[in-house]
Design an enzyme around this catalytic site. Structure first.
Site, mmCIF file in Angstrom:
data_model
loop_
_atom_site.group_PDB
_atom_site.id
_atom_site.type_symbol
_atom_site.label_atom_id
_atom_site.label_comp_id
_atom_site.label_asym_id
_atom_site.label_seq_id
_atom_site.Cartn_x
_atom_site.Cartn_y
_atom_site.Cartn_z
ATOM 1 N N MET A 6 -37.582 -66.214 58.012
ATOM 2 C CA MET A 6 -37.450 -66.223 56.558
ATOM 3 C C MET A 6 -36.895 -67.581 56.110
ATOM 4 O O MET A 6 -36.422 -68.375 56.906
ATOM 5 C CB MET A 6 -36.497 -65.108 56.110
ATOM 6 C CG MET A 6 -36.961 -63.750 56.563
ATOM 7 S SD MET A 6 -38.078 -63.003 55.387
ATOM 8 C CE MET A 6 -36.915 -62.022 54.447
ATOM 9 N N CYS A 7 -36.914 -67.784 54.835
ATOM 10 C CA CYS A 7 -36.546 -69.082 54.292
ATOM 11 C C CYS A 7 -35.217 -68.949 53.563
ATOM 12 O O CYS A 7 -34.620 -67.892 53.532
ATOM 13 C CB CYS A 7 -37.618 -69.546 53.318
ATOM 14 S SG CYS A 7 -39.280 -69.364 53.985
#
Lengths: 257, 257
Positions: free
Chosen positions: B1-2
């Site tokens: 994920m970011c």
């Protein structure tokens, strides 16, 4: 008036050398100090650096001169405001998306009384004649073609649209989607194609030279297009008023209506 | 994920301090090293810096940390690729024009099986779920409103569109047109509002503190929104799953369908 710089090549190439000379004209060797910008295509993606500081003193311009971003299509612009205040929204190049591609545009000249943009797909954000012209181009292409047409068809359509806009004033411009770069000359635009045998080039605006033979492979070919020639010892070709060229893989192709 | 970082304030403010901590997470204190980007609104204009190098080592990230660009709306993103390769075209934030305004979008999460974008006005350039979702938002707004509606109307429409997209997976996102910044929390998003009396803040990711009382005026108000709190000694509020906030002049307003 402003100055334009474009690069189109068959291999990703950095523009550090040319941009060093070009950036001097934004406030040092010339008076185009109302902001500047540069766009680099990398694959389908595009990076656009903009600053309203003069390019001769901008920290972002310094980064661009020293960070070798390799690209096959580059458009840069230094601005001397004629229409529209000095602001980021009025700083070239401009970017939009068309047919799932980023398109980049920069203009040098002055256009008066352009017809309004219908705004069905594109609207200007700032208040320059240039962004207005860019939106007119995209709007007309979008209305003629729902999908990206083959290049010959696109070229013909673009030639007609550009001729229409050029009737409103001075329209030196560069346009790229990352695959090709169109350059239109109204009053002043020069270009050269660097290819083997490569030689040493000497900047006009700064005491700097580069030996391209040490940096290139024999198959490399790069066209540089600019308002005023950047080097003193190379054979720049002056484009003719009304001439439209499509650069692809470093090679110019004339485009006619 | 970011990871996401946003800023919204009532006065143009630089993000050097927050971005210093945030950028560490792109390859140093955390593993989000598949590129990064940051967008600064200045007036109607917008500057977007993108790089596919990790933010912890990118020369452009270094520039952004040290060049105090003052803005009322900022969105930044460091990427850990889940869908789409590491390339410039897949690097957040994404930018498009709607109603003569630039819109900026960044996403953290994973969306699967999104309906195709009709492409009447907007199409993705890269191949991420995120840009796809952004185009869906813009396409739906453009079809509902030919002109920019008043904010309450826009908020209601956006709440419905966001809820629709969030049904396809994890949709933490930030969206701004330079006047406001919408933040939607699916799983993780925190924010705080810095206002008088200002105090000293201490970064978690780096040994750096700043005394905001020395840098601010009593009327300044700045909201910072981020995936994981950036400072150790401030009271960050965790947003709730499904919560949508509209930040304007540094103040969050809840938005409901």
């Amino acid at each position: 008036m402003c100055q334009l710089l474009g690069m189109n090549g068959n291999v990703p190439t950095d523009i550090c050398f040319s941009f060093k000379g070009f950036a001097c004209r934004g406030g040092r060797t010339d008076h185009h100090s109302d902001g500047w910008g540069i766009a680099f295509f990398e694959g389908q993606g595009c990076r656009l650096f903009l600053d309203y500081l003069p390019s001769a003193t901008s920290p972002i311009a310094e980064l661009v001169q020293n960070y070798p971003i390799k690209s096959t299509n580059i458009i840069a612009h230094i601005r001397k405001a004629t229409q529209g205040v000095t602001s980021l929204a009025n700083t070239h190049p401009f970017q939009r998306e068309l047919w799932g591609q980023y398109w980049i545009f920069a203009h040098n000249g002055d256009l008066k009384g352009l017809p309004p943009v219908s705004g069905e797909h594109y609207r200007p954000v700032g208040n320059t004649d240039s962004e207005h012209a860019f939106c007119l181009i995209l709007e007309q292409l979008r209305q003629q073609f729902a999908e990206a047409p083959p290049l010959p068809e696109l070229s013909r359509a673009l030639a007609e649209i550009v001729r229409g806009i050029a009737a409103y004033g001075v329209f030196n411009m560069m346009l790229s989607n990352g695959e090709w770069l169109f350059a239109h000359c109204a009053t002043k635009l020069h270009y050269l194609v660097r290819q083997a045998p490569f030689a040493v080039a000497q900047l006009k605006d700064e005491d700097l030279s580069v030996d391209f033979s040490a940096l290139t492979s024999p198959d490399d070919r790069v066209a540089v297009i600019v308002t005023e020639p950047l080097t003193a010892n190379e054979a720049w070709r002056a484009m003719q008023p009304g001439e439209l060229l499509c650069f692809r893989d470093g090679l110019p192709q004339p485009v006619t209506v």
